[in-house]
Design a protein around this motif. Structure first.
Motif, PDB file in Angstrom:
ATOM      1  N   LYS A   7       0.840  -1.208   0.000  1.00  0.00           N
ATOM      2  CA  LYS A   7       0.000   0.000   0.000  1.00  0.00           C
ATOM      3  C   LYS A   7       0.871   1.253   0.000  1.00  0.00           C
ATOM      4  CE  LYS A   7      -3.931  -2.158   2.341  1.00  0.00           C
ATOM      5  NZ  LYS A   7      -4.747  -2.207   3.582  1.00  0.00           N
ATOM      6  N   LEU A   8       1.934   1.222   0.841  1.00  0.00           N
ATOM      7  CA  LEU A   8       2.847   2.368   0.872  1.00  0.00           C
ATOM      8  C   LEU A   8       3.556   2.543  -0.471  1.00  0.00           C
ATOM      9  CD1 LEU A   8       4.523   1.897   4.391  1.00  0.00           C
ATOM     10  CD2 LEU A   8       2.856   3.643   3.731  1.00  0.00           C
ATOM     11  N   ILE A   9       3.966   1.427  -1.053  1.00  0.00           N
ATOM     12  CA  ILE A   9       4.682   1.489  -2.325  1.00  0.00           C
ATOM     13  C   ILE A   9       3.762   1.941  -3.451  1.00  0.00           C
ATOM     14  CG2 ILE A   9       5.782   0.043  -4.091  1.00  0.00           C
ATOM     15  CD1 ILE A   9       7.114  -1.500  -1.809  1.00  0.00           C
ATOM     16  N   GLN A  10       2.507   1.452  -3.435  1.00  0.00           N
ATOM     17  CA  GLN A  10       1.572   1.874  -4.466  1.00  0.00           C
ATOM     18  C   GLN A  10       1.296   3.371  -4.382  1.00  0.00           C
ATOM     19  OE1 GLN A  10       0.434  -0.286  -6.954  1.00  0.00           O
ATOM     20  NE2 GLN A  10      -0.014   1.731  -7.796  1.00  0.00           N
ATOM     21  N   LYS A  11       1.205   3.867  -3.150  1.00  0.00           N
ATOM     22  CA  LYS A  11       1.025   5.313  -2.966  1.00  0.00           C
ATOM     23  C   LYS A  11       2.250   6.054  -3.504  1.00  0.00           C
ATOM     24  CE  LYS A  11       0.537   8.836   0.631  1.00  0.00           C
ATOM     25  NZ  LYS A  11       0.497   9.103   2.090  1.00  0.00           N
ATOM     26  N   ALA A  12       3.455   5.520  -3.217  1.00  0.00           N
ATOM     27  CA  ALA A  12       4.686   6.146  -3.704  1.00  0.00           C
ATOM     28  C   ALA A  12       4.740   6.124  -5.228  1.00  0.00           C
ATOM     29  CB  ALA A  12       5.906   5.436  -3.127  1.00  0.00           C
ATOM     30  N   ILE A  13       4.292   5.000  -5.834  1.00  0.00           N
ATOM     31  CA  ILE A  13       4.292   4.894  -7.297  1.00  0.00           C
ATOM     32  C   ILE A  13       3.384   5.950  -7.902  1.00  0.00           C
ATOM     33  CG2 ILE A  13       3.574   3.448  -9.232  1.00  0.00           C
ATOM     34  CD1 ILE A  13       4.553   1.027  -7.673  1.00  0.00           C
ATOM     35  N   ASP A  14       2.193   6.100  -7.319  1.00  0.00           N
ATOM     36  CA  ASP A  14       1.251   7.100  -7.828  1.00  0.00           C
ATOM     37  C   ASP A  14       1.855   8.501  -7.795  1.00  0.00           C
ATOM     38  OD1 ASP A  14      -0.553   5.088  -8.223  1.00  0.00           O
ATOM     39  OD2 ASP A  14      -1.646   5.428  -6.345  1.00  0.00           O
TER      40      ASP A  14
END
Length: 613
Positions: free
Chosen positions: A542-549
């Motif tokens: 979830k943290l990484i997906q937020k960072a990717i966005d």
């Protein structure tokens, strides 16, 4: 120059000339050391001659005043010789350390320019051996090799010349009659020891490579219970290393006793012949003197004879002569080790594995348009991985690449970064072929986040900035923006926390977050994510997906993805199969085709989507 090429020569003059080219910046030190060897040879040769004079003039015929004066002169010469020896030793070692510093810098810079393909084929432990221990061995060529050998040989020549000039030539000739045998033994030793030391350096390299590789992969060794098997293999390599060293020691242990025997024979011949002739000539002179006085001859008899001082001086000369000959074993030992090590270092320096950076176009501003045109590539020339792929990504778009393992997804990333050269076709960024772009300029506009994140044994701050000119407040603002500041602040020492080797002090997910932050602070025009969200827990995802966005917003992104969320948001998806693009479109368009992507979706992503729902 192959490392196995012994060629029967004690010295490779071509290789020696290469080594000596590194002396040019330090010519003054080198020539100064050469002059000191000449001075030391002269001082060393003067002592036995003075000792002969003292014995014959102040000892046999006692003269305490003359004896004291000449003793002070000899002591002063010894003191002067010690001072010059200090400067010679310091200068030779100073020269060696400066040369290996320059050579190590050149070697490391050369290695940094190699294609990744070179590292795929060369054990890292071998390169470590070349850059560290082999280059350290080269320093001894100057500290204990060339200069010292030159000094020893010059000293030998000067002493032999002085012996023939100052002493009875018959005594000198008899005493040195064993020298030709000694020179032959030295030559034979040179030839044998080179082969032995090449074997030693080969085994050292194998040992380093094995240890480095297995310590790095220790978790695999232990997981699969390979400790005993790996220990047996290590014993085998270690045994070969021991055998190679014992072989060199065997030659060395033969050579030293040969020198000692020759030295003893030479001294024995000097004492025997000198003593015999001295006794005979003394009797002859006594008889002639008696006749001269009794008969009233007008011409006095010739009083020249081999004296006690002369015999003593010759014995001293023999010891001084055989000392450098004895030390030549050590010198050649050192020199051969250095020559073999330099042979291996120069082999890497002469390896042409650089990416041909002929491009001169510097891209100050990159929009991010990417185009592959009929690109073919294979890691081996006869095995194509990419079989003529073509696609285009507009600036600001997100491209997702999916496919089975071995389809060629990661190869696209490697080619875009010019880690490898394509066989044919072209890759363009903003309409410019990347071969025509300055390589540094190209990579300045790219940022890559890999699945296996590599962190150096350093602070989080230095791992993020990679020592670029990026202020701390910029890093903190970027961390807050993409949502990774909380976990960094929770660590001891925060941004100054040392993550240790390969980042083992933090979790896989945390390493991924730092990789995203590292990519973001470099402000790239093109972002590449190579399976960067696989093998992590749900919270980290979830943290990484937020960072990717956050970090993909407003810039071109190429994502090799295993996660459905990333793929569904992509502007374009490429489906790859065996090095070819079999389908292309958006998520909904590809599902409508009911082809490769649909099957992949049903196997890999549908269950994930149902879990999320």
């Amino acid at each position: 120059m192959a490392s196995s090429d012994v060629s029967g020569k004690a010295f490779d003059l071509k290789l020696l000339r290469k080594i000596l080219t590194y002396v040019r910046p330090y010519k003054a030190v080198f020539y100064g050391a050469m002059v000191l060897t000449v001075v030391l040879s002269a001082l060393g040769t003067a002592r036995p001659i003075l000792i002969q004079y003292v014995i014959d003039n102040f000892v046999i015929t006692p003269d305490s005043e003359g004896l004291l004066n000449y003793t002070l002169i000899i002591t002063g010469l010894l003191l002067l010789e010690s001072i010059f020896q200090f400067f010679f030793t310091y200068g030779a070692n100073y020269l060696g350390q400066n040369i290996i510093r320059d050579l190590r810098l050149q070697l490391y810079e050369h290695i940094l320019s190699f294609k990744l393909q070179y590292f795929d084929q060369t054990p890292i432990g071998t390169l470590v051996t070349r850059a560290v221990s082999d280059i350290e061995t080269i320093a001894d060529i100057f500290a204990q090799g060339i200069l010292t050998i030159f000094g020893d040989i010059f000293k030998i020549v000067v002493m032999i010349a002085a012996m023939f000039y100052f002493f009875d030539f018959r005594l000198v000739l008899i005493s040195l009659s064993v020298v030709p045998v000694l020179f032959y033994a030295t030559r034979l030793f040179q030839l044998k020891i080179k082969s032995a030391f090449q074997d030693v350096r080969t085994q050292v390299s194998s040992l380093n490579a094995f240890v480095q590789e297995h310590l790095t992969g220790m978790n695999i060794v232990q997981i699969f219970n390979r400790e005993e098997a790996e220990m047996e293999e290590f014993k085998s390599i270690n045994e070969k290393h021991k055998a190679a060293n014992i072989r060199s020691i065997w030659y060395f242990s033969i050579f030293l006793p040969v020198i000692e025997i020759m030295s003893a024979i030479s001294i024995g011949l000097a004492v025997w012949f000198g003593g015999l002739k001295a006794a005979q000539e003394a009797s002859k002179i006594s008889l002639e003197l008696l006749l001269y006085r009794g008969m009233g001859w007008d011409v006095a008899p010739d009083m020249t004879m081999i004296t006690l001082g002369e015999i003593t001086a010759v014995i001293i000369f023999i010891n001084m002569l055989f000392r450098p000959l004895r030390q030549l074993a050590d010198r050649f030992n050192t020199l051969q080790m250095g020559m073999v090590a330099s042979e291996r270092v120069f082999k890497i320096l002469e390896t042409n594995s650089r990416i041909e950076d002929k491009g001169d176009i510097v891209m100050d501003d990159v929009r991010g348009d990417i185009e592959f045109q009929n690109v073919k590539f294979g890691y081996k020339s006869d095995e194509l991985i990419l079989k003529g792929i073509s696609f285009k990504v507009e600036a600001g778009q997100t491209l997702a690449i999916v496919g089975a393992t071995g389809a060629g997804k990661s190869t696209i990333v490697n080619l875009l970064s010019r880690f490898y050269e394509i066989n044919s076709g072209s890759i363009k960024v903003d309409g410019v072929d990347i071969k025509d772009m300055d390589l540094g300029s190209l990579r300045d506009h790219l940022a890559v986040v890999l699945q296996d994140v590599f962190l150096f044994s350093d602070t989080i701050m230095n791992n993020i900035t990679l020592s670029k000119d990026i202020e701390r407040h910029q890093v903190e603002e970027a961390a807050a923006f993409i949502g990774v500041d909380d976990f960094i602040e929770s660590l001891p020492d925060s941004y100054d926390y040392n993550v240790r080797e390969r980042g083992n002090m933090i979790s896989v997910g945390q390493r991924q977050l730092l990789a995203f932050l590292r990519a973001y602070v470099s402000d790239p025009s093109v972002l590449i994510l190579d399976e960067a969200t696989s093998s992590i827990d749900t919270h980290s995802e979830k943290l990484i997906q937020k960072a990717i966005d956050k970090i993909t917003e407003g810039r071109t992104s190429v994502i090799i993805a295993h996660r459905l969320a990333t793929i569904k948001k992509a502007d374009k998806i490429l489906v790859m199969e065996k090095g070819e693009i079999v389908e292309e479109g958006t998520h909904s368009e590809l599902l409508a085709m009911n082809g490769y992507y649909t099957r992949l979706y049903e196997m890999q992503f549908k269950a994930e989507e149902e879990d999320v729902t």
